[in-house]
Design an enzyme around this catalytic site. Structure first.
Site, mmCIF file in Angstrom:
data_model
loop_
_atom_site.group_PDB
_atom_site.id
_atom_site.type_symbol
_atom_site.label_atom_id
_atom_site.label_comp_id
_atom_site.label_asym_id
_atom_site.label_seq_id
_atom_site.Cartn_x
_atom_site.Cartn_y
_atom_site.Cartn_z
ATOM 1 N N SER A 46 0.843 -1.204 0.000
ATOM 2 C CA SER A 46 0.000 0.000 0.000
ATOM 3 C C SER A 46 0.877 1.253 0.000
ATOM 4 C CB SER A 46 -0.947 0.005 1.199
ATOM 5 O OG SER A 46 -0.231 -0.222 2.394
ATOM 6 N N ASP A 84 6.262 -6.749 2.447
ATOM 7 C CA ASP A 84 5.150 -7.234 1.625
ATOM 8 C C ASP A 84 5.652 -7.498 0.200
ATOM 9 O OD1 ASP A 84 2.538 -7.841 1.099
ATOM 10 O OD2 ASP A 84 1.798 -5.781 1.195
ATOM 11 N N LYS A 114 5.116 -11.015 3.716
ATOM 12 C CA LYS A 114 3.701 -11.309 3.520
ATOM 13 C C LYS A 114 3.495 -11.618 2.038
ATOM 14 C CE LYS A 114 0.318 -8.068 3.583
ATOM 15 N NZ LYS A 114 -0.201 -8.225 2.198
ATOM 16 N N GLU A 183 -8.647 -9.911 4.705
ATOM 17 C CA GLU A 183 -9.040 -8.547 4.315
ATOM 18 C C GLU A 183 -10.429 -8.542 3.676
ATOM 19 O OE1 GLU A 183 -6.071 -6.291 2.221
ATOM 20 O OE2 GLU A 183 -7.469 -4.669 1.752
HETATM 21 O O1 KIV Z 1 -0.299 -3.361 1.905
HETATM 22 C C1 KIV Z 1 -0.933 -3.293 2.964
HETATM 23 O O2 KIV Z 1 -0.984 -2.261 3.641
HETATM 24 C C2 KIV Z 1 -1.633 -4.491 3.399
HETATM 25 C C3 KIV Z 1 -2.453 -4.410 4.637
HETATM 26 C C4 KIV Z 1 -3.657 -3.618 4.424
HETATM 27 C C5 KIV Z 1 -2.746 -5.742 5.197
HETATM 28 O O3 KIV Z 1 -1.552 -5.476 2.749
#
Ligand code: KIV
Length: 282
Positions: A46, A84, A114, A183
């Site tokens: 994000s 992520d 993640k 989510e």
């Molecule tokens: O990228 C992000 O911020 C996310 C969260 C909302 C879990 O994947």
């Protein structure tokens, strides 16, 4: 101060303790989130929309993710830092998945990654875990699947889609993820998954019955203009920031800033010598 590890997060479920996670993207925010006692700091993809101004999360690159993960890691002492994996950094091959997950640990100093997706990504997720890198799963509305889903919609509202998400969660549990983000799914489904899997579930727009909760830091601080229904704004920093900046502007334009209290003083004697020198030259 006890360092949070993936083992701590797993234990929290057994102890009935809720886990807290925020998505943050730089040193200062990482440091403040850590000081507040938040358990997990996710350097989420994000990053793309929240601070880099892209339209979606698909455009953010591995190099951008690593750059921001390094910054967050420098500010965090206690919380678990999770990187992520961005779009197309793991989907194409097991080799990509392992290499890019490894970059988060080696270069970004994250402690886990993640990965979005369930059964369809299981080979890659398993390979990352087998390489010694802890994985947090992510199911439900997975933004990297935006085009496949036809937009940002709540997932798992029908019996068949709910079954698929539950099956994905059980599969992720079997390959050894240490937690699963859920989510934008109905709270009833999130509750069922939370009861059925032994790993902690971390909800965002998935109701109150998950083992933990995550929000984007800028959303909860009220810095982002438009937020989804599931966000609670704990502050209104957008208003505070714009007000402060307009005051600064007004003060400069009207000569009210800086005052002498914001300025550095020169010893009288030195100033006297300087002026004397000047007068002599003239
Ligand atoms: O990228 C992000 O911020 C996310 C969260 C909302 C879990 O994947």
């Amino acid at each position: 101060m006890e360092k949070i590890t993936v083992a701590t997060i797993r234990e929290m479920k057994d102890l009935g303790e809720r886990a807290t996670m925020v998505a943050a993207y730089d040193y200062l925010m990482g440091r403040m989130a850590d000081e507040s006692g938040i358990d997990i700091i996710l350097v989420g993809d994000s990053l793309a929309n929240v601070v880099l101004g892209y339209d979606d999360t698909l455009s953010v690159t591995m190099d951008e993710m690593i750059h921001h993960t390094k910054a967050v890691s420098r500010g965090v002492k206690r919380a678990l830092v999770v990187g992520d994996l961005p779009f197309m950094s793991y989907q194409a091959s097991v080799e990509d998945a392992i290499k890019n997950a490894g970059r988060f640990l080696k270069e970004g100093h994250a402690e886990a990654v993640k990965v979005e997706g369930g059964c369809s990504m299981i080979e890659k997720i398993e390979a990352i875990i087998q390489s010694g890198i802890p994985v947090m799963g992510h199911l439900g509305l997975t933004p990297q699947w935006y085009h496949q889903f036809g937009g940002f919609k709540v997932r798992g509202k029908t019996e068949s889609t709910a079954r698929m998400i539950l099956k994905d969660a059980q599969r992720l549990e079997r390959v050894g993820v240490f937690s699963i983000v859920l989510e934008c799914i109905p709270w009833q489904l999130a509750k069922l998954i939370t009861e059925k899997v032994s790993v902690p579930t971390i909800g965002i727009g998935a109701g109150p019955y998950c083992d933990g909760q995550v929000l984007v830091l800028h959303d909860l601080l009220g810095m982002t203009p438009k937020t989804p229904k599931f966000v609670k704004r704990y502050a209104k920093l957008d208003e505070t920031i714009v007000r402060a900046l307009s005051e600064f502007r007004r003060d400069v334009k009207s000569n009210r800033f800086p005052a002498l209290e914001h300025s550095y003083d020169m010893p009288r004697e030195e100033m006297r010598k300087l002026l004397k020198e000047f007068r002599r030259r003239r």
